[in-house]
Design an enzyme around this catalytic site. Structure first.
Site, mmCIF file in Angstrom:
data_model
loop_
_atom_site.group_PDB
_atom_site.id
_atom_site.type_symbol
_atom_site.label_atom_id
_atom_site.label_comp_id
_atom_site.label_asym_id
_atom_site.label_seq_id
_atom_site.Cartn_x
_atom_site.Cartn_y
_atom_site.Cartn_z
ATOM 1 N N TRP A 170 -22.756 12.782 -18.121
ATOM 2 C CA TRP A 170 -22.930 12.706 -16.842
ATOM 3 C C TRP A 170 -24.082 13.463 -16.502
ATOM 4 O O TRP A 170 -24.560 14.414 -17.061
ATOM 5 C CB TRP A 170 -21.558 13.436 -15.931
ATOM 6 C CG TRP A 170 -20.197 12.925 -16.377
ATOM 7 C CD1 TRP A 170 -18.922 13.312 -17.113
ATOM 8 C CD2 TRP A 170 -19.766 11.911 -15.716
ATOM 9 N NE1 TRP A 170 -18.149 12.606 -17.065
ATOM 10 C CE2 TRP A 170 -18.491 11.653 -16.276
ATOM 11 C CE3 TRP A 170 -20.215 10.859 -15.034
ATOM 12 C CZ2 TRP A 170 -17.524 10.327 -15.790
ATOM 13 C CZ3 TRP A 170 -19.299 9.630 -14.654
ATOM 14 C CH2 TRP A 170 -18.341 9.666 -15.138
ATOM 15 N N TRP B 136 -9.882 8.538 -7.206
ATOM 16 C CA TRP B 136 -10.887 8.967 -8.342
ATOM 17 C C TRP B 136 -10.949 8.219 -9.728
ATOM 18 O O TRP B 136 -11.970 7.756 -10.159
ATOM 19 C CB TRP B 136 -11.432 10.367 -8.289
ATOM 20 C CG TRP B 136 -12.080 10.608 -6.818
ATOM 21 C CD1 TRP B 136 -11.294 11.102 -5.741
ATOM 22 C CD2 TRP B 136 -13.344 10.253 -6.558
ATOM 23 N NE1 TRP B 136 -12.299 11.274 -4.741
ATOM 24 C CE2 TRP B 136 -13.704 10.808 -5.088
ATOM 25 C CE3 TRP B 136 -14.385 9.955 -7.171
ATOM 26 C CZ2 TRP B 136 -14.903 10.542 -4.604
ATOM 27 C CZ3 TRP B 136 -15.877 9.819 -6.832
ATOM 28 C CH2 TRP B 136 -15.749 10.208 -5.303
ATOM 29 N N GLU C 82 0.948 -1.279 0.008
ATOM 30 C CA GLU C 82 -0.077 -0.101 -0.070
ATOM 31 C C GLU C 82 0.833 1.086 -0.066
ATOM 32 O O GLU C 82 0.576 2.267 -0.606
ATOM 33 C CB GLU C 82 -1.003 0.127 1.185
ATOM 34 C CG GLU C 82 -2.118 -0.936 1.342
ATOM 35 C CD GLU C 82 -2.948 -1.086 -0.191
ATOM 36 O OE1 GLU C 82 -3.306 -0.083 -0.506
ATOM 37 O OE2 GLU C 82 -3.150 -2.130 -0.477
ATOM 38 N N ASN D 249 -10.764 3.276 3.775
ATOM 39 C CA ASN D 249 -10.469 3.222 2.211
ATOM 40 C C ASN D 249 -11.604 2.352 1.503
ATOM 41 O O ASN D 249 -12.197 2.379 0.350
ATOM 42 C CB ASN D 249 -9.331 2.297 2.003
ATOM 43 C CG ASN D 249 -8.973 2.224 0.609
ATOM 44 O OD1 ASN D 249 -8.839 3.101 -0.428
ATOM 45 N ND2 ASN D 249 -8.757 0.765 0.177
ATOM 46 N N TRP E 32 1.550 1.720 -3.370
ATOM 47 C CA TRP E 32 0.487 2.233 -4.152
ATOM 48 C C TRP E 32 0.524 3.797 -4.034
ATOM 49 O O TRP E 32 0.414 4.635 -5.106
ATOM 50 C CB TRP E 32 -0.755 2.036 -3.432
ATOM 51 C CG TRP E 32 -1.732 1.141 -4.265
ATOM 52 C CD1 TRP E 32 -1.806 -0.306 -3.908
ATOM 53 C CD2 TRP E 32 -2.392 1.144 -5.672
ATOM 54 N NE1 TRP E 32 -2.543 -0.888 -4.906
ATOM 55 C CE2 TRP E 32 -2.640 -0.244 -5.843
ATOM 56 C CE3 TRP E 32 -2.474 1.944 -6.473
ATOM 57 C CZ2 TRP E 32 -3.594 -0.434 -7.049
ATOM 58 C CZ3 TRP E 32 -3.206 1.859 -7.572
ATOM 59 C CH2 TRP E 32 -3.745 0.591 -7.907
ATOM 60 N N TRP F 290 -16.840 11.894 -11.766
ATOM 61 C CA TRP F 290 -15.937 11.667 -10.696
ATOM 62 C C TRP F 290 -15.101 13.087 -10.249
ATOM 63 O O TRP F 290 -14.805 13.010 -9.109
ATOM 64 C CB TRP F 290 -14.820 10.627 -11.142
ATOM 65 C CG TRP F 290 -14.100 10.981 -12.234
ATOM 66 C CD1 TRP F 290 -14.488 11.098 -13.725
ATOM 67 C CD2 TRP F 290 -12.833 11.560 -12.503
ATOM 68 N NE1 TRP F 290 -13.216 11.519 -14.609
ATOM 69 C CE2 TRP F 290 -12.358 11.721 -13.710
ATOM 70 C CE3 TRP F 290 -11.693 11.886 -11.465
ATOM 71 C CZ2 TRP F 290 -11.136 12.295 -14.249
ATOM 72 C CZ3 TRP F 290 -10.567 12.397 -11.838
ATOM 73 C CH2 TRP F 290 -10.299 12.834 -13.236
HETATM 74 P P1 FAD Z 1 -3.469 2.262 5.344
HETATM 75 O O1 FAD Z 1 -4.454 1.094 4.817
HETATM 76 O O2 FAD Z 1 -3.113 2.026 6.740
HETATM 77 O O3 FAD Z 1 -2.277 2.609 4.364
HETATM 78 C C1 FAD Z 1 -1.130 2.996 4.577
HETATM 79 C C2 FAD Z 1 -0.913 4.046 3.659
HETATM 80 O O4 FAD Z 1 -0.666 3.574 2.502
HETATM 81 C C3 FAD Z 1 -1.935 5.212 3.420
HETATM 82 O O5 FAD Z 1 -1.769 6.069 4.368
HETATM 83 C C4 FAD Z 1 -1.584 5.780 2.110
HETATM 84 O O6 FAD Z 1 -0.376 6.702 2.158
HETATM 85 C C5 FAD Z 1 -1.190 4.617 1.300
HETATM 86 N N1 FAD Z 1 -2.388 4.112 0.655
HETATM 87 C C6 FAD Z 1 -3.324 3.061 1.089
HETATM 88 N N2 FAD Z 1 -4.167 2.691 0.266
HETATM 89 C C7 FAD Z 1 -3.812 3.428 -0.932
HETATM 90 C C8 FAD Z 1 -4.421 3.736 -2.275
HETATM 91 N N3 FAD Z 1 -5.368 3.042 -2.623
HETATM 92 N N4 FAD Z 1 -3.913 4.871 -3.015
HETATM 93 C C9 FAD Z 1 -2.535 5.533 -2.528
HETATM 94 N N5 FAD Z 1 -2.188 5.245 -1.445
HETATM 95 C C10 FAD Z 1 -2.738 4.282 -0.709
HETATM 96 N N6 FAD Z 1 -5.438 8.675 0.246
HETATM 97 C C11 FAD Z 1 -4.715 9.700 0.608
HETATM 98 O O7 FAD Z 1 -3.749 9.822 1.163
HETATM 99 N N7 FAD Z 1 -5.228 10.809 0.207
HETATM 100 C C12 FAD Z 1 -6.453 11.067 -0.565
HETATM 101 O O8 FAD Z 1 -6.767 12.195 -0.740
HETATM 102 C C13 FAD Z 1 -6.973 9.916 -0.920
HETATM 103 N N8 FAD Z 1 -8.233 10.103 -1.689
HETATM 104 C C14 FAD Z 1 -8.655 8.762 -1.836
HETATM 105 C C15 FAD Z 1 -9.937 8.833 -2.735
HETATM 106 C C16 FAD Z 1 -10.580 7.738 -3.324
HETATM 107 C C17 FAD Z 1 -11.912 7.694 -4.129
HETATM 108 C C18 FAD Z 1 -10.060 6.361 -2.963
HETATM 109 C C19 FAD Z 1 -10.693 5.236 -3.546
HETATM 110 C C20 FAD Z 1 -9.026 6.422 -2.064
HETATM 111 C C21 FAD Z 1 -8.177 7.746 -1.878
HETATM 112 N N9 FAD Z 1 -6.967 7.605 -0.903
HETATM 113 C C22 FAD Z 1 -6.428 8.555 -0.566
HETATM 114 C C23 FAD Z 1 -6.298 6.190 -0.665
HETATM 115 C C24 FAD Z 1 -6.921 5.443 0.655
HETATM 116 O O9 FAD Z 1 -7.998 5.400 0.553
HETATM 117 C C25 FAD Z 1 -6.327 6.085 1.852
HETATM 118 O O10 FAD Z 1 -4.862 6.349 1.749
HETATM 119 C C26 FAD Z 1 -6.267 5.045 3.000
HETATM 120 O O11 FAD Z 1 -7.679 5.097 3.203
HETATM 121 C C27 FAD Z 1 -5.653 5.970 4.288
HETATM 122 O O12 FAD Z 1 -5.980 5.513 5.505
HETATM 123 P P2 FAD Z 1 -4.916 4.854 6.242
HETATM 124 O O13 FAD Z 1 -3.558 5.708 6.528
HETATM 125 O O14 FAD Z 1 -5.418 4.010 7.300
HETATM 126 O O15 FAD Z 1 -4.434 3.676 5.269
#
Ligand code: FAD
Length: 476
Positions: free
Chosen positions: A308, A384, A277, A343, A280, A361
């Site tokens: 849309w 998005w 992640e 997430n 990612w 979106w």
């Molecule tokens: P954890 O699951 O603990 O993951 C650890 C770290 O990994 C996160 O803090 C993040 O830096 C990274 N990560 C995890 N999943 C993703 C992912 N899918 N894409 C990129 N990095 C990821 N994340 C943001 O940081 N900022 C946003 O503005 C953002 N907008 C999002 C919008 C949408 C529509 C979606 C579907 C996802 C978005 N995310 C965003 C990705 C993800 O949802 C969040 O990073 C995550 O929920 C943050 O919670 P966490 O730190 O507990 O994640």
């Protein structure tokens, strides 16, 4: 050694540990001027939203306190960074400046211009990689030498270079400057809201380096091993994610610190998934940097012709958590109340906006931008584009999340729904995911009249799905 100071320009790296620019300044032996500039000139449409501003206020406060403990202060200014830096250089006689690089499309040209202006003034400019494991130009495909558009090979290419990930730096000792340039007051930035919608933020978050450290520690000890499955369940009691995203966004912790700490733990599926992640995030930055107009245009051009819906009412009901779909409403209300959303639920509400409500979106992207404390240009746009099916390696458009089965699977007991949609709290688990299907007497016993206490569903999911697929067929 001359006494001319070095400026450390803090940006999205609001920390002392593992901060390469600060480390460099410490090693230089020069007096250090720690500076933060609230850029009011360059961010335009992507100026921090209200929730991000809240975070920034508290994060700057925390950084200032940490610097104070090192016998110096954070100089705060707002305005055009180029002008401010030129003024501070003239005022202090600084001969060097150091910063950690940013990758947003508005920041790259700004920094280039500042670098060349300062170099013309004979100032040495040193820039560093401080917020990514790999620069967005470092990881290229072996065949064409271009950037990766698909996550899995990108992740594998990163993993192949894993041994180049450097260890985290400690907090450096720095020489404090005898005098610092005049600072504005943090309150002058006016980052906190006038109305108190942020009450719950204080219960949920601790912005700043110490808060980041504490959250990471707790996550590693409580959830890392189970992260692979646990990360799917949004209810507070079940939640097994790290909530590092706002800390990472503002650079209160670096990905190096996270990587090295997590790597110290014993091998597990959870550890592997968590590091994937983190990659990612790198992947999204790779796209933000390399794809033209990644934040505003669909990567798959055919989506430019998608028809849309322009319904303001639909958008507003989604924003307010009043769609009549409990899991969607719970997510949107969690976002509003706490500045964050799990997430799994981000994917559900995103899919619902785009594929059930047929709303562009980019309107969801903008709403998230304003409401998220972790609003991040790379990850938000990446999320998005993925949800809408128009991005790199995205969920195909025709794969449409069913909000009811998602809810039954990931919030089986309705705990998440009950927390954020309390008007449904007395419904039995069986009916909480789709209250419109509950028998009259069950609704009555739970004290709910649909359309009065809780909305009727805004659309019929089955019909909405058919409509979305039909519109998709028009652009396929
Ligand atoms: P954890 O699951 O603990 O993951 C650890 C770290 O990994 C996160 O803090 C993040 O830096 C990274 N990560 C995890 N999943 C993703 C992912 N899918 N894409 C990129 N990095 C990821 N994340 C943001 O940081 N900022 C946003 O503005 C953002 N907008 C999002 C919008 C949408 C529509 C979606 C579907 C996802 C978005 N995310 C965003 C990705 C993800 O949802 C969040 O990073 C995550 O929920 C943050 O919670 P966490 O730190 O507990 O994640």
């Amino acid at each position: 050694m001359s006494d001319a100071p070095i400026i450390v320009w803090f940006r999205k790296d609001l920390r002392l540990a593992d901060n390469p620019a600060l480390w460099f300044a410490g090693q230089s032996g020069r007096p250090v001027i720690p500076l933060y500039i609230y850029d009011t000139e360059n961010q335009h449409k992507w100026h921090p939203g209200a929730a991000s501003q809240w975070w920034l206020h508290h994060s700057l406060k925390s950084l200032a306190t940490d610097l104070h403990k090192k016998n110096t202060d954070l100089v705060l200014r707002q305005g055009d960074p180029e002008k401010i830096l030129k003024d501070i250089v003239k005022e202090t006689g600084a001969c060097q400046i150091a910063w950690n690089r940013q990758y947003e499309p508005w920041a790259v040209p700004r920094d280039k211009s500042i670098k060349s202006t300062l170099e013309d003034m004979d100032i040495e400019v040193r820039t560093f990689k401080g917020s990514l494991l790999f620069e967005p130009w470092e990881i290229k495909t072996k065949t064409s030498g271009s950037y990766y558009k698909v996550y899995t090979p990108f992740m594998k290419a990163c993993r192949e270079r894993e041994d180049t990930i450097r260890p985290a730096y400690d907090v450096p000792s720095i020489q404090t400057a005898k005098s610092l340039p005049k600072s504005e007051k943090l309150d002058d930035f006016k980052l906190l809201p006038d109305r108190d919608w942020d009450e719950e933020f204080y219960d949920v978050w601790t912005p700043g380096e110490a808060g980041a450290e504490k959250s990471l520690k707790a996550f590693i000890s409580d959830h890392l091993t189970d992260y692979k499955d646990g990360r799917n369940y949004p209810a507070h009691e079940d939640e097994a994610v790290s909530r590092m995203s706002p800390h990472l966004h503002w650079g209160e912790i670096s990905p190096y610190q996270i990587w090295s700490r997590v790597k110290e733990e014993r091998k597990s599926e959870g550890r592997k998934t968590y590091l994937d992640e983190i990659i990612w995030r790198e992947f999204c930055y790779n796209l933000l940097y390399n794809v033209n107009n990644f934040t505003d245009q669909p990567m798959h051009e055919k989506f430019s012709g998608f028809k849309w819906s322009t319904s303001e009412n639909r958008l507003e009901r989604w924003q307010k958590g009043q769609t009549g779909y409990p899991i969607v409403d719970a997510g949107m209300r969690q976002l509003w109340r706490t500045g964050w959303m799990h997430n799994r639920v981000r994917m559900i509400v995103g899919s619902f906006l785009v594929k059930d409500l047929l709303i562009d979106w980019r309107k969801g992207e903008k709403w998230f931008w304003d409401c998220l404390v972790d609003a991040d240009l790379a990850n938000n746009s990446g999320g998005w584009q993925w949800v809408a099916g128009c991005g790199a390696d995205a969920q195909p458009f025709f794969r449409i999340f069913n909000p009811i089965t998602q809810s039954e699977k990931f919030d089986k007991k309705g705990r998440y729904i009950r927390e954020y949609v309390p008007e449904l709290a007395d419904l039995p688990d069986k009916h909480i995911h789709a209250p419109w299907d509950a028998p009259e007497d069950v609704l009555k016993e739970a004290g709910i009249t649909l359309g009065k206490d809780y909305p009727e569903p805004i659309v019929d999911h089955k019909q909405a799905r058919e409509e979305a697929l039909a519109r998709y067929n028009e652009i396929k």
